[in-house]
Design a protein around this motif. Sequence first.
Motif, short mmCIF file in Angstrom:
data_model
loop_
_atom_site.label_atom_id
_atom_site.label_comp_id
_atom_site.label_asym_id
_atom_site.label_seq_id
_atom_site.Cartn_x
_atom_site.Cartn_y
_atom_site.Cartn_z
N PHE A 121 -9.74 -4.07 -32.57
CA PHE A 121 -11.09 -3.68 -32.53
C PHE A 121 -11.55 -4.88 -32.04
CE2 PHE A 121 -10.18 -1.14 -36.56
CZ PHE A 121 -9.75 0.02 -35.96
N ALA A 122 -11.44 -6.23 -32.15
CA ALA A 122 -11.82 -7.31 -31.57
C ALA A 122 -11.72 -7.35 -30.13
CB ALA A 122 -11.25 -8.56 -32.15
N LEU A 123 -10.51 -6.84 -29.58
CA LEU A 123 -10.20 -6.84 -28.25
C LEU A 123 -11.18 -5.70 -27.38
CD1 LEU A 123 -8.51 -7.55 -25.83
CD2 LEU A 123 -6.84 -5.86 -26.42
N ALA A 124 -11.28 -4.54 -28.29
CA ALA A 124 -12.09 -3.58 -27.81
C ALA A 124 -13.76 -3.86 -27.61
CB ALA A 124 -12.14 -2.17 -28.85
N GLU A 125 -14.05 -4.88 -28.44
CA GLU A 125 -15.37 -5.50 -28.59
C GLU A 125 -15.39 -6.49 -27.17
OE1 GLU A 125 -16.42 -8.17 -31.80
OE2 GLU A 125 -18.51 -7.67 -31.42
N LYS A 126 -14.43 -7.28 -27.18
CA LYS A 126 -14.53 -8.34 -26.26
C LYS A 126 -14.35 -7.45 -24.73
CE LYS A 126 -12.81 -12.70 -25.44
NZ LYS A 126 -11.70 -14.04 -25.55
N ILE A 127 -13.81 -6.52 -24.45
CA ILE A 127 -13.64 -5.86 -23.09
C ILE A 127 -14.95 -5.27 -22.85
CG2 ILE A 127 -11.26 -5.92 -22.97
CD1 ILE A 127 -11.42 -2.98 -23.03
N GLY A 128 -15.53 -4.74 -23.95
CA GLY A 128 -16.76 -3.81 -23.92
C GLY A 128 -16.40 -2.59 -23.71
N ILE A 129 -15.90 -1.79 -24.76
CA ILE A 129 -15.40 -0.52 -24.48
C ILE A 129 -16.61 0.52 -24.50
CG2 ILE A 129 -13.00 -0.66 -25.34
CD1 ILE A 129 -14.04 0.98 -27.56
N GLY A 130 -17.85 0.19 -24.67
CA GLY A 130 -19.06 1.06 -24.38
C GLY A 130 -18.77 2.19 -25.48
N GLY A 131 -19.14 3.26 -24.57
CA GLY A 131 -18.90 4.81 -25.34
C GLY A 131 -17.56 4.96 -25.25
N HIS A 132 -16.44 4.46 -24.96
CA HIS A 132 -15.19 5.03 -24.89
C HIS A 132 -14.45 5.22 -26.16
CE1 HIS A 132 -15.22 3.92 -20.56
NE2 HIS A 132 -14.53 5.40 -20.57
N LYS A 133 -13.65 5.81 -26.62
CA LYS A 133 -12.86 5.88 -27.76
C LYS A 133 -11.54 4.84 -27.67
CE LYS A 133 -14.11 10.24 -29.56
NZ LYS A 133 -13.65 11.31 -30.29
N ILE A 134 -11.10 4.25 -28.82
CA ILE A 134 -10.06 3.31 -28.91
C ILE A 134 -9.01 4.08 -29.67
CG2 ILE A 134 -11.45 1.78 -30.46
CD1 ILE A 134 -9.14 0.19 -28.15
N ALA A 135 -7.97 4.10 -29.28
CA ALA A 135 -6.82 4.47 -30.26
C ALA A 135 -5.89 3.56 -30.69
CB ALA A 135 -6.08 5.67 -29.47
N VAL A 136 -5.52 3.49 -32.16
CA VAL A 136 -4.64 2.71 -32.52
C VAL A 136 -3.44 3.26 -33.39
CG1 VAL A 136 -6.18 0.42 -32.79
CG2 VAL A 136 -6.00 2.21 -34.56
N ASN A 137 -2.17 2.75 -33.17
CA ASN A 137 -1.01 3.44 -34.26
C ASN A 137 -1.24 2.75 -35.66
OD1 ASN A 137 0.47 5.03 -31.95
ND2 ASN A 137 -0.14 2.81 -30.98
N LEU A 138 -0.92 3.61 -36.60
CA LEU A 138 -0.89 3.12 -37.68
C LEU A 138 0.43 3.78 -38.80
CD1 LEU A 138 -2.80 1.53 -39.84
CD2 LEU A 138 -3.38 3.45 -40.71
#
Length: 404
Positions: free
Chosen positions: A226-243
């Motif tokens: 999530f920190a990486l998503a913030e740093k690259i500035g994903i804007g309105g894009h979705k981010i998927a993570v495996n869990l």
Amino acid sequence: MLTTLIYRSQLNSSCKSIQLSALVKKARHRNALLNITGILLFNGRDILQILEGAEENVVKLFHRIRDDKRHNDVVELMRDYGPRRRFDNVGMLLFDLRIESPSAVLESVLHYSKLESYLASDDRVFKFIQSFITRKKTSHSGAALTADKWTLTKEKTRFSESVGVPIANQFCQFALQPIVEPGEGKISSLEALIRSNDGGSPEHFFKALDQDKVYEVDLQTKAYAFALAEKIGIGGHKIAVNLLPMSLVNVPGAVEFLVDQIKLHGLQPEQVVIEVTENEMISGFNQFNSAIKQLRAEGIGLAIDDFGSGYAGLSLLTRFQPDKIKIDREIVSNIHLSGPKQAIVKSIVSCCTDMEISLVAEGIEKIEEWCWLESAGIRRFQGFLFARPQLNGVGDIHWPRIAC
Ligand code: FMN
């Protein structure tokens, strides 16, 4: 071992039917020498051929036929083994449905059959023949045919190629790989793939951990994603993570931790998709059902990863419907050449359309795979063909464009 192989294809428009008769005449002799029976059905455009003989000979011949430029869109439908021949050793026979009626062709084919009629009626080989004879001309997508009309154009994204690790002393890193919609020319979401600090795979990273700590660590790593998503500035894009779904069960307050970290990094829960593999999903379903409900109640999306690789298959969807399904790379690989794979994907597309579940095909490496899947109704894709995972950033995207 006695093998029966069936494929379908389309005669090349530049190849006249008369040339097909000449081809059959030549093949008859060659097949007879190899003890291969070739039954070829033709309806003016589509071809169905049955090859029967010793496995090694049949497979070798099929490879030659597959590369023959006189036909295209060659799709293997069946490869099976049996105790005895279904047909007399006739070398090669051509049945032309433009000259003979369907019932006459069926009668002739059965005439060469060595199976008792009660066995033939239930036999897959005869069912393939019967369907080919009785159905109308196929509404072929012709997808594989159009693959050569496309070329890939490299494009930079608005994200940085690498922003470095977002948090000091992280014990792992993430590589981002886009999921793209080539039809719209847009990125649909970004998947964060875990890497060890020396760039190793997820298996490598998890193997090196103290096994008592796996679930705790699995959960904690999401904060880095999530920190990486913030740093690259994903804007309105979705981010998927495996869990690992058991992380939700075994670590107290797991869902609260995820929600806190999502918000801490300026994201909305609705922007986050948790990917769980099909096998993990089914093995502990009863245990983590309530955690899943909690995730959904927070607005976090859920995707089933590697769909089709496990033993649950479509029956899993009777118990649980995710927002998104990612079709396993094994099914997608060389789909343009495989009848069984095509049939399975068509049924997944149909089910997901009825249930309004988004579909992603993952592991796309060839333009022919993308063409076939796109024509089957899939719009979202992930794979090396379009973009490779990039450590702490997003790499270039290769968009398909019509070649000039
Ligand atoms: N060649 C055969 O020897 N046996 C066959 O049953 C056979 N079936 C064919 C069916 C179709 C639709 C096409 C287009 C070709 C077929 N061929 C068949 C021709 C082969 O593709 C190939 O041209 C032939 O085996 C000679 O191969 P070679 O030139 O590499 O020796």
